[in-house]
Design a protein around this motif. Structure first.
Motif, PDB file in Angstrom:
ATOM      1  N   ALA A 187      -5.409  12.733 -41.517  1.00 52.37           N
ATOM      2  CA  ALA A 187      -6.331  13.843 -41.788  1.00 52.37           C
ATOM      3  C   ALA A 187      -5.987  15.091 -40.980  1.00 52.37           C
ATOM      4  O   ALA A 187      -6.105  16.212 -41.475  1.00 52.37           O
ATOM      5  CB  ALA A 187      -7.770  13.409 -41.499  1.00 52.37           C
ATOM      6  N   THR A 188      -5.554  14.904 -39.736  1.00 56.52           N
ATOM      7  CA  THR A 188      -5.197  16.051 -38.894  1.00 56.52           C
ATOM      8  C   THR A 188      -3.989  16.787 -39.473  1.00 56.52           C
ATOM      9  O   THR A 188      -3.965  18.022 -39.549  1.00 56.52           O
ATOM     10  CB  THR A 188      -4.891  15.601 -37.456  1.00 56.52           C
ATOM     11  OG1 THR A 188      -6.050  14.957 -36.913  1.00 56.52           O
ATOM     12  CG2 THR A 188      -4.512  16.787 -36.581  1.00 56.52           C
ATOM     13  N   ALA A 189      -2.973  16.028 -39.884  1.00 61.75           N
ATOM     14  CA  ALA A 189      -1.781  16.635 -40.471  1.00 61.75           C
ATOM     15  C   ALA A 189      -2.107  17.348 -41.769  1.00 61.75           C
ATOM     16  O   ALA A 189      -1.613  18.458 -42.035  1.00 61.75           O
ATOM     17  CB  ALA A 189      -0.716  15.554 -40.708  1.00 61.75           C
ATOM     18  N   MET A 190      -2.964  16.753 -42.586  1.00 65.44           N
ATOM     19  CA  MET A 190      -3.360  17.386 -43.843  1.00 65.44           C
ATOM     20  C   MET A 190      -4.142  18.668 -43.577  1.00 65.44           C
ATOM     21  O   MET A 190      -4.034  19.651 -44.324  1.00 65.44           O
ATOM     22  CB  MET A 190      -4.197  16.410 -44.669  1.00 65.44           C
ATOM     23  CG  MET A 190      -3.404  15.233 -45.214  1.00 65.44           C
ATOM     24  SD  MET A 190      -2.312  15.685 -46.568  1.00 65.44           S
ATOM     25  CE  MET A 190      -3.494  15.707 -47.930  1.00 65.44           C
ATOM     26  N   GLY A 191      -4.931  18.675 -42.505  1.00 61.64           N
ATOM     27  CA  GLY A 191      -5.667  19.879 -42.138  1.00 61.64           C
ATOM     28  C   GLY A 191      -4.734  21.010 -41.745  1.00 61.64           C
ATOM     29  O   GLY A 191      -4.941  22.172 -42.127  1.00 61.64           O
ATOM     30  N   GLU A 192      -3.682  20.690 -40.978  1.00 67.33           N
ATOM     31  CA  GLU A 192      -2.715  21.720 -40.586  1.00 67.33           C
ATOM     32  C   GLU A 192      -1.985  22.272 -41.805  1.00 67.33           C
ATOM     33  O   GLU A 192      -1.711  23.471 -41.894  1.00 67.33           O
ATOM     34  CB  GLU A 192      -1.717  21.142 -39.584  1.00 67.33           C
ATOM     35  CG  GLU A 192      -2.342  20.772 -38.254  1.00 67.33           C
ATOM     36  CD  GLU A 192      -1.567  21.321 -37.062  1.00 67.33           C
ATOM     37  OE1 GLU A 192      -0.329  21.372 -37.136  1.00 67.33           O
ATOM     38  OE2 GLU A 192      -2.228  21.699 -36.076  1.00 67.33           O
ATOM     39  N   LEU A 193      -1.665  21.394 -42.761  1.00 66.74           N
ATOM     40  CA  LEU A 193      -1.010  21.847 -43.981  1.00 66.74           C
ATOM     41  C   LEU A 193      -1.916  22.791 -44.768  1.00 66.74           C
ATOM     42  O   LEU A 193      -1.465  23.807 -45.314  1.00 66.74           O
ATOM     43  CB  LEU A 193      -0.617  20.646 -44.842  1.00 66.74           C
ATOM     44  CG  LEU A 193       0.130  20.969 -46.129  1.00 66.74           C
ATOM     45  CD1 LEU A 193       1.500  21.575 -45.820  1.00 66.74           C
ATOM     46  CD2 LEU A 193       0.297  19.706 -46.991  1.00 66.74           C
ATOM     47  N   ALA A 194      -3.219  22.470 -44.823  1.00 67.99           N
ATOM     48  CA  ALA A 194      -4.172  23.325 -45.529  1.00 67.99           C
ATOM     49  C   ALA A 194      -4.271  24.707 -44.875  1.00 67.99           C
ATOM     50  O   ALA A 194      -4.342  25.730 -45.558  1.00 67.99           O
ATOM     51  CB  ALA A 194      -5.546  22.652 -45.569  1.00 67.99           C
ATOM     52  N   ILE A 195      -4.260  24.746 -43.551  1.00 64.23           N
ATOM     53  CA  ILE A 195      -4.307  26.024 -42.837  1.00 64.23           C
ATOM     54  C   ILE A 195      -3.049  26.836 -43.149  1.00 64.23           C
ATOM     55  O   ILE A 195      -3.129  28.044 -43.429  1.00 64.23           O
ATOM     56  CB  ILE A 195      -4.418  25.791 -41.318  1.00 64.23           C
ATOM     57  CG1 ILE A 195      -5.761  25.133 -40.981  1.00 64.23           C
ATOM     58  CG2 ILE A 195      -4.277  27.107 -40.552  1.00 64.23           C
ATOM     59  CD1 ILE A 195      -5.845  24.617 -39.552  1.00 64.23           C
ATOM     60  N   ALA A 196      -1.890  26.179 -43.126  1.00 61.25           N
ATOM     61  CA  ALA A 196      -0.636  26.864 -43.422  1.00 61.25           C
ATOM     62  C   ALA A 196      -0.631  27.422 -44.839  1.00 61.25           C
ATOM     63  O   ALA A 196      -0.184  28.555 -45.075  1.00 61.25           O
ATOM     64  CB  ALA A 196       0.537  25.903 -43.231  1.00 61.25           C
ATOM     65  N   GLY A 197      -1.155  26.644 -45.781  1.00 65.97           N
ATOM     66  CA  GLY A 197      -1.222  27.107 -47.160  1.00 65.97           C
ATOM     67  C   GLY A 197      -2.145  28.296 -47.325  1.00 65.97           C
ATOM     68  O   GLY A 197      -1.838  29.257 -48.049  1.00 65.97           O
ATOM     69  N   HIS A 198      -3.286  28.242 -46.657  1.00 65.71           N
ATOM     70  CA  HIS A 198      -4.241  29.355 -46.702  1.00 65.71           C
ATOM     71  C   HIS A 198      -3.621  30.617 -46.128  1.00 65.71           C
ATOM     72  O   HIS A 198      -3.735  31.714 -46.706  1.00 65.71           O
ATOM     73  CB  HIS A 198      -5.495  28.962 -45.915  1.00 65.71           C
ATOM     74  CG  HIS A 198      -6.556  30.007 -45.884  1.00 65.71           C
ATOM     75  ND1 HIS A 198      -7.390  30.179 -44.804  1.00 65.71           N
ATOM     76  CD2 HIS A 198      -6.922  30.949 -46.782  1.00 65.71           C
ATOM     77  CE1 HIS A 198      -8.217  31.185 -45.045  1.00 65.71           C
ATOM     78  NE2 HIS A 198      -7.957  31.664 -46.234  1.00 65.71           N
ATOM     79  N   ALA A 199      -2.932  30.487 -45.002  1.00 62.07           N
ATOM     80  CA  ALA A 199      -2.302  31.642 -44.352  1.00 62.07           C
ATOM     81  C   ALA A 199      -1.234  32.258 -45.247  1.00 62.07           C
ATOM     82  O   ALA A 199      -1.166  33.482 -45.411  1.00 62.07           O
ATOM     83  CB  ALA A 199      -1.707  31.224 -43.009  1.00 62.07           C
ATOM     84  N   ARG A 200      -0.388  31.413 -45.829  1.00 61.97           N
ATOM     85  CA  ARG A 200       0.656  31.937 -46.713  1.00 61.97           C
ATOM     86  C   ARG A 200       0.059  32.654 -47.910  1.00 61.97           C
ATOM     87  O   ARG A 200       0.501  33.745 -48.291  1.00 61.97           O
ATOM     88  CB  ARG A 200       1.573  30.821 -47.205  1.00 61.97           C
ATOM     89  CG  ARG A 200       2.686  31.347 -48.119  1.00 61.97           C
ATOM     90  CD  ARG A 200       3.527  30.233 -48.715  1.00 61.97           C
ATOM     91  NE  ARG A 200       4.702  30.780 -49.378  1.00 61.97           N
ATOM     92  CZ  ARG A 200       4.769  31.055 -50.681  1.00 61.97           C
ATOM     93  NH1 ARG A 200       3.703  30.853 -51.464  1.00 61.97           N
ATOM     94  NH2 ARG A 200       5.872  31.543 -51.218  1.00 61.97           N
ATOM     95  N   ALA A 201      -0.958  32.043 -48.530  1.00 62.07           N
ATOM     96  CA  ALA A 201      -1.569  32.649 -49.712  1.00 62.07           C
ATOM     97  C   ALA A 201      -2.142  34.030 -49.398  1.00 62.07           C
ATOM     98  O   ALA A 201      -1.931  34.988 -50.150  1.00 62.07           O
ATOM     99  CB  ALA A 201      -2.661  31.727 -50.258  1.00 62.07           C
TER     100      ALA A 201
END
Length: 441
Positions: A187-201
């Motif tokens: 869950a922690t790794a998936m959360g970091e991926l979601a943050i990265a995706g939000h930032a890129r978008a």
């Protein structure tokens, strides 16, 4: 007619992370699975996006945080100012990342957050704009002691920063690579991926929306970068981040227990996936499913059942955030007529064939190899392993076909269909949340 099934989060049948729908070696013809809850799709479930925070007038709301940021940028005393600010630099859509090993000696990646003071020091002599308008508000949270506001900044204008961050064992990594390298059961790794995706978008949207589409005036950031506004006093049009909705569907032949899978020319060898297409103006989601299916394969669709949705910020920069809206669609006709301009091929596949494709694709191997690639990049190794290498079956032979990994909604659409009616899958959680919309004709 609307038919609502039990509401729950998506679930995937699995035995171990990334090894989906595995046949035990001793039971080659017996389908034995376990289930595990997936809190959200990849790129969803962002842990630092809070509606209460966004609507608050407190110190970590976007407007208050922006005023604090302006003060921090002008302050040269290095005295702590509350709330604390952390910054995620991105270069050409690539988030800054670092790598480490956990207690099990498994390679894991992390976002390369830097403090605001570190950011100021690194960017002071660079070509990057260090004004408050260059920072985009991502959300807020707590580090266990203090409130923290998280920001993203685009540092693409200065190539020298690659070396600066490289000296810190950090690297700018393609979001797709991070996506494959992420342990989807963590869950922690998936959360970091979601943050990265939000930032890129958000940053990609800022880079392609510099001017007002109504009058051509310059668009300036507002609300800490969460929207823009035309600077022309006679216009002042509000501009919000762009989201491009896409329908993605697994077309199912109920009578013959088959699913329609397709290939595009850009796919790696032997990969098959669901049909997908952009929604046109004035079109409903269900209409888009039926139109795209018929245009690309000549198959007529009747009932359309909603499955789930997934943000998809790994497309081209001109479409910074697609929203994949997933469906199961039930065929009314069976003869395939492939549109070769859109697809390389499309074929019906039996449940058993699809089950084997899920079983043999070594998703864990792909994840570990991608994680090793991230580690090499962070250490400054420019040429590493090829994580897109062929997936292999346990015997070492090439699998005849495989489908996208658990990071893609296509995987979940396909796996949930395979799990239906499978022996020993009595867990009610395997039933997907669905809204069934029957065709009127």
């Amino acid at each position: 007619m609307l038919m609502f099934l039990a509401s729950s989060v998506p679930f995937i049948c699995k035995k171990t992370p990334f090894q989906t729908l595995i046949f035990p070696k001793t039971k080659s013809l017996f389908f034995s699975v376990m289930s595990i809850a997936v809190e959200s799709h990849a790129f969803a479930g962002n842990p630092i996006r809070s509606r209460k925070t966004l609507n608050s007038d407190g110190p970590i709301s976007p407007s208050s945080a922006l005023e604090t940021l302006k003060t921090q940028l002008l302050d040269s005393s290095h005295q702590p100012i509350s709330p604390n600010s952390k910054v995620l630099p991105l270069r050409k859509g690539r988030p800054l990342a670092s790598s480490s090993n956990n207690e099990n000696r498994t390679r894991i990646w992390h976002l390369g957050w830097v403090s605001l003071d570190e950011c100021k020091g690194l960017l002071a002599k660079s070509e990057v704009n260090l004004g408050a308008e260059a920072f985009v508000y991502l959300g807020s949270g707590s580090d266990g002691v203090d409130d923290v506001v998280y920001w993203a900044i685009d540092v693409s204008d200065d190539d020298r920063l690659v070396g600066e961050f490289g000296a810190r064992n950090c690297s700018f990594v393609e979001l797709r690579t991070l996506m494959v390298a992420t342990d989807w059961a963590d869950a922690t790794a998936m959360g970091e991926l979601a943050i990265a995706g939000h930032a890129r978008a958000l940053l990609e949207w800022h880079s392609v929306s510099c001017f007002c589409g109504h009058c051509g005036g310059k668009a300036v950031p507002m609300e800490a970068g969460r929207r823009k506004q035309c600077s022309n006093e006679s216009c002042r049009k509000r501009i919000y981040p762009r989201v491009d909705p896409v329908v993605i569907m697994l077309v199912i032949d109920r009578e013959n227990d088959r699913a329609l899978l397709s290939r595009q020319s850009r796919f790696v060898p032997r990969m098959w996936s669901c049909l997908a297409g952009f929604i046109e103006p004035g079109e409903s989601l269900e209409e888009a499913v039926r139109r795209e299916t018929y245009e690309e394969t000549g198959i007529e669709v009747g009932e359309v059942v909603y499955h789930s949705s997934q943000p998809w910020p790994v497309g081209p920069s001109s479409m910074p955030c697609q929203l994949m809206v997933g469906f199961h669609a039930y065929a009314k006709s069976l003869e395939i007529k492939v549109d070769k301009k859109e697809l390389e091929d499309a074929q019906w596949h039996s449940r058993e064939d699809v089950k084997k494709a899920l079983m043999f694709a070594e998703y864990e191997k792909a994840q570990k190899t991608a994680a090793a690639k991230v580690e090499q990049m962070c250490k400054g190794v420019k040429k590493g392993q090829n994580f897109s290498a062929d997936f292999n079956v346990e015997s070492g032979e090439l699998a005849s076909m495989f489908i996208p990994g658990p990071f893609a909604i296509a995987h979940h659409l396909i796996a949930s269909w395979v799990c239906q009616d499978a022996p020993n899958t009595t867990d009610s959680r395997l039933k997907q949340p669905a809204v069934s919309l029957s065709n009127s004709d």
